[in-house]
Design an enzyme around this catalytic site. Structure first.
Site, mmCIF file in Angstrom:
data_model
loop_
_atom_site.group_PDB
_atom_site.id
_atom_site.type_symbol
_atom_site.label_atom_id
_atom_site.label_comp_id
_atom_site.label_asym_id
_atom_site.label_seq_id
_atom_site.Cartn_x
_atom_site.Cartn_y
_atom_site.Cartn_z
ATOM 1 N N GLY A 41 5.864 5.643 14.732
ATOM 2 C CA GLY A 41 6.162 5.571 13.302
ATOM 3 C C GLY A 41 5.610 6.781 12.644
ATOM 4 N N HIS A 90 5.735 2.566 19.285
ATOM 5 C CA HIS A 90 4.770 2.985 18.437
ATOM 6 C C HIS A 90 4.839 4.443 18.111
ATOM 7 C CE1 HIS A 90 0.479 1.793 16.804
ATOM 8 N NE2 HIS A 90 1.018 2.738 16.003
ATOM 9 N N GLU A 124 -0.300 -3.416 23.410
ATOM 10 C CA GLU A 124 0.277 -1.981 23.966
ATOM 11 C C GLU A 124 -0.494 -1.454 24.877
ATOM 12 O OE1 GLU A 124 0.465 0.366 20.451
ATOM 13 O OE2 GLU A 124 1.614 -1.165 19.348
ATOM 14 N N GLY A 130 0.718 -1.105 0.029
ATOM 15 C CA GLY A 130 0.058 0.127 -0.169
ATOM 16 C C GLY A 130 0.825 1.292 0.084
ATOM 17 N N ARG A 131 0.282 2.550 0.630
ATOM 18 C CA ARG A 131 1.272 3.476 0.302
ATOM 19 C C ARG A 131 2.408 3.460 1.200
ATOM 20 N NH1 ARG A 131 -4.668 6.136 0.886
ATOM 21 N NH2 ARG A 131 -4.709 4.768 2.484
ATOM 22 N N ARG A 175 1.111 -3.282 12.750
ATOM 23 C CA ARG A 175 0.163 -3.380 13.997
ATOM 24 C C ARG A 175 0.609 -4.874 14.566
ATOM 25 N NH1 ARG A 175 -1.425 0.734 13.699
ATOM 26 N NH2 ARG A 175 -3.530 1.768 13.754
HETATM 27 C C1 GLV Z 1 -0.319 4.386 13.807
HETATM 28 O O1 GLV Z 1 -0.161 3.195 14.055
HETATM 29 C C2 GLV Z 1 -1.458 4.634 12.441
HETATM 30 O O2 GLV Z 1 -2.148 3.785 12.212
HETATM 31 O O3 GLV Z 1 -1.582 5.777 12.070
#
Ligand code: GLV
Ligand code: GLV
Length: 323
Positions: free
Chosen positions: A286, A284, A266, A154-155, A237
């Site tokens: 990102g 987490h 988490e 995906g992106r 995830r």
């Molecule tokens: C972060 O985990 C998101 O899905 O943006």
């Protein structure tokens, strides 16, 4: 004037975007709206901007009879029960695109750190175990010529592929349906079956949503299929990986390393992963750059403003009539 609940303290021009609406938000110094105030405000709120760790389900929605839009402050929306929102005619939006580059950058960070054994080298130095330059110290992986296997083109997967090509990696991907010819050309990625990807890649990186089908996609059997001294990266995830099986594979020395930004439960982290010098771990983060978190907040606020004004935002993941 509609009431809009903003579940957390957020950067960006939210007040301007939602001008004319009554905003309920955390009071300084709270980072998040306490559950009791959230519940109270939802009784007559029409919009909700929420964090991904809040479950949006029947229990919450039963107390929010006027809610028209839920803007999830994330690209993933596995925390939202879409059947429950659809039954109530509630629009759900996410924050795609604005976080693609930041998440791809962190994926590369984790891949590089695991492949070059950053935590082990750092620990050797800090703990006084470094006796000087040696020819065969912490032998690592050459990324040039190595194969990167991307699960989900995906992106974010595509942005990782473009970066990996800059490192001279060969890129394969797996996905239920093939990417377009343009995407395959732009990323240089070749489609293979998941089992082949897992068994032949030097680095496997996950970029699929958490669904019933992807839960424990990397289970004990698949982890065992990975090449010896391969690297696994997960910025998608935690549910995609059987953490206990991964920790066991690290302990056996089967993998060179893992890079994880997401976890099954988490903020709990499997103790064996937390203890492993081969695990590069981030909490987490990102999308956590200044620019990206600001853009996410403004996009989420804009989607609420749009729905309340009767417009359909571009970033809708679920809307009445679309199910
Ligand atoms: C972060 O985990 C998101 O899905 O943006
Ligand atoms: C290593 O530091 C080298 O100069 O080869």
């Amino acid at each position: 004037m509609a009431k809009v609940v903003i579940g957390a303290r957020l950067p960006g021009r939210i007040d301007q975007i939602l001008a004319g609406h009554e905003i309920v938000r955390p009071a300084e110094p709270e980072a998040e709206l306490p559950r009791a105030r959230l519940t109270e405000a939802l009784r007559d709120a029409e919009g909700l901007l929420t964090l991904l760790k809040v479950r949006i389900d029947d229990a919450l929605l039963d107390g929010a009879p006027r809610l028209r839009v839920v803007a999830n402050y994330a690209v993933g929306y596995d925390n939202v029960d879409l059947a429950a929102t659809a039954r109530r005619g509630i629009v759900v939006t996410n924050t795609p695109d604005v976080l693609t580059d930041a998440t791809a950058d962190l994926t590369m960070t984790l891949m590089l750190a695991a492949a070059r054994r950053l935590p082990e080298g750092g620990a050797m130095l800090r703990e006084g175990r470094w006796r000087g330059w040696e020819p065969e110290q912490l032998p690592a992986m050459d990324l040039g010529g190595a194969q990167l296997g991307i699960v989900g083109l995906g992106r974010i997967g595509q942005a990782v592929a473009r970066r990996a090509r800059g490192f001279g990696m060969r890129v394969v991907y797996t996905q239920r349906s093939a990417a377009t010819a343009e995407v395959e050309a732009a990323t240089g990625a070749r489609r293979v079956a998941l089992d082949e990807l897992v068994a032949t890649s030097d680095v496997v990186t996950l970029h699929a949503p958490a669904t019933a089908e992807t839960r424990h996609l990397m289970d004990a059997a698949r982890i065992a299929q990975m090449k010896p001294r391969a690297v696994l990266v997960n910025t998608a995830r935690g549910a995609l990986v059987d953490e206990a099986a991964l920790a066991a594979a690290l302990d056996r020395g089967h993998l060179l390393g893992v890079g994880l930004d997401v976890f099954e439960d988490e903020p709990r982290v499997h103790p064996a992963l937390a203890a492993s010098p081969r695990a590069v771990l981030m909490p987490h983060l990102g999308s956590s750059t200044v620019g990206t978190r600001t853009a996410m907040a403004e996009l989420a606020a804009q989607s609420i403003a749009d729905v309340l004004a009767g417009r359909r935002p571009a970033n809708v993941v679920s809307a009445p009539g679309s199910h």
